[in-house]
Design an enzyme around this catalytic site. Structure first.
Site, PDB file in Angstrom:
ATOM      1  CG  ASP A 171      27.757 -12.499 -82.845  1.00 46.50           C
ATOM      2  OD1 ASP A 171      28.121 -12.845 -81.710  1.00 46.50           O
ATOM      3  OD2 ASP A 171      28.466 -12.628 -83.854  1.00 46.50           O
ATOM      4  CG  ASP A 227      31.404 -16.576 -85.513  1.00 48.97           C
ATOM      5  OD1 ASP A 227      30.208 -16.318 -85.319  1.00 48.97           O
ATOM      6  OD2 ASP A 227      32.337 -16.061 -84.860  1.00 48.97           O
TER       7      ASP A 227
END
Length: 418
Positions: free
Chosen positions: A271, A317
């Site tokens: 990420d 997420d």
């Protein structure tokens, strides 16, 4: 500020997962009010927590049912290798989508994605809606259950040897198929089990049970799907997103805490790299249209349901930390004493997720720049539960837990043979 939300597809996650970022989608002329932003962020927080809570509870029931039945085919279980390779697969898919959008008109690409997510969205929503329909909607007539089977039937040995006549061949085929179906209907056999005489099918491809409630749920889900296709409304988007998230948390299994640590650690670097190191994530985010994120308008107080200035949170997420939190809830059940489940690690990881998400929102709002949410979620969701386990002296049972211990034992001889 631009959106920076990107899809991250993988075979295991069936393209239902993404490591997107909470972002603030703000047009040049509009500046969200404090009330609008607060409502949007609190709504995203609530929508993120809901599928984790529901999916975690459902995962406990699903794994327990799985162990009682002795069948593991309904659940995707990640191995150590899967966990280590997942960021690599995600990077390949992400960069591949980036290249597709660079060289192909995004309008045509998004048409394909829209159709794909419509189909799997209606399927996921039907599964979630069915128990709700059963509880709220009594049928005016008696319910009837049906079973849809698709079997891959092996060729009888007489045919393989070439010594049977046409009549014997037909009879053998009929006996094999009928016995296979009978064994499935009676619940006596799992796919690939050929211990019963005459039952020699290779694989059970489809074994789906449904009734009138299922059809009603499918109809309602189809209405939402058509609404999404025609309007791309943010409420329809969120309904699909919540259905994906609940299903992902419920059905994806890390199998062990070690696998969870490997997966989250790898995606932490994934990420950070794709958000801060390249423009790939932002480029894909601006082009990709699919219900792979939860969105909530910041201008809702001003424009009502027609609001179009969104804050968003990627499903990755939610699902990625969510499957780890669900695993820790199953650990709580496994180490329960005298039948009393304290849910220490579930509450700890759940609280850690809230803290990580609030930290992401705060940093994003302060710097006015998109943030990789896993940069904050991973340290919280890993660090806090492991610290609690260290204090309680339970690190060993924490890492010793396995959802499917038989699966690990089966793979040990394979490693020795290699």
């Amino acid at each position: 500020m631009d959106n920076a939300a990107t899809p991250d597809g993988d075979v295991i996650l069936e393209n239902i997962s993404s490591t997107e970022n909470i972002t603030n989608s703000t047009s040049e002329r509009f500046e969200a009010s404090t009330e609008g932003m607060s409502l949007a962020y609190l709504s995203l927080l609530g929508m993120a927590l809901f599928p984790i809570l529901v999916g975690s509870i459902q995962s406990v029931k699903h794994v327990a049912k799985q162990k009682l039945s002795g069948r593991r085919e309904d659940v995707e279980t990640l191995t150590n290798k899967d966990a280590m390779m997942f960021p690599v697969y995600g990077s390949v898919v992400l960069f591949g989508i980036y290249l597709v959008f660079r060289f192909i008109d995004k309008e045509y690409v998004n048409i394909l994605f829209t159709v794909y997510f419509f189909v799997i969205g209606v399927a996921a929503l039907t599964r979630i809606a069915e128990p709700i329909v059963k509880g709220l909607l009594p049928l005016p007539f008696s319910n009837v259950s049906y079973k849809l089977l698709l079997l891959s039937d092996e060729e009888p040995s007489e045919v393989k040897e070439g010594g049977s006549s046409k009549a014997v061949e037909d009879a053998a085929n009929q006996k094999t198929l009928v016995s296979a179906i009978s064994s499935v209907l009676s619940g006596d056999a799992a796919p690939g089990d050929d211990s019963t005489a005459g039952k020699t099918y290779r694989d059970l491809i489809v074994n789906y049970s449904f009734d009138y409630y299922t059809l009603v749920a499918l109809l309602l889900s189809g209405v939402f799907g058509i609404w999404y296709l025609l309007k791309k409304h943010w409420i329809a988007n969120n309904v699909f997103g919540l259905a994906f998230s609940i299903s992902g948390v419920e059905f994806l299994q890390l199998n062990s805490v070690l696998n969870g640590c490997i997966l989250l650690s790898g995606l932490f670097f994934y990420d950070v790299f794709w958000v801060f190191g390249t423009d790939v994530m932002v480029t894909v985010a601006k082009s990709f249209e699919a219900p792979i994120k939860l969105i909530f308008p910041q201008d809702l107080p001003e424009k009502g349901l027609q609001a179009d200035n969104f804050a968003m949170l990627g499903l990755g997420d939610i699902v990625i930390p969510g499957i780890f939190i669900a695993l820790l809830l199953r650990v709580d059940y496994s180490i329960a004493k005298d039948g009393k489940v304290k849910r220490v690690y579930f509450y700890t990881s759940f609280t850690a997720y809230v803290l990580g998400l609030l930290m992401t929102i705060s940093v994003m709002h302060y710097f006015k720049h998109a943030q990789p949410a896993l940069l904050y979620l991973v340290p919280c969701c890993l660090g806090l539960p492991l610290f609690v386990a260290l204090i309680r002296g339970e690190l060993k049972p924490l890492f010793a837990y396995l959802d499917n211990p038989e699966e690990s034992k089966e793979k040990e001889p394979e490693k020795k043979d290699n």
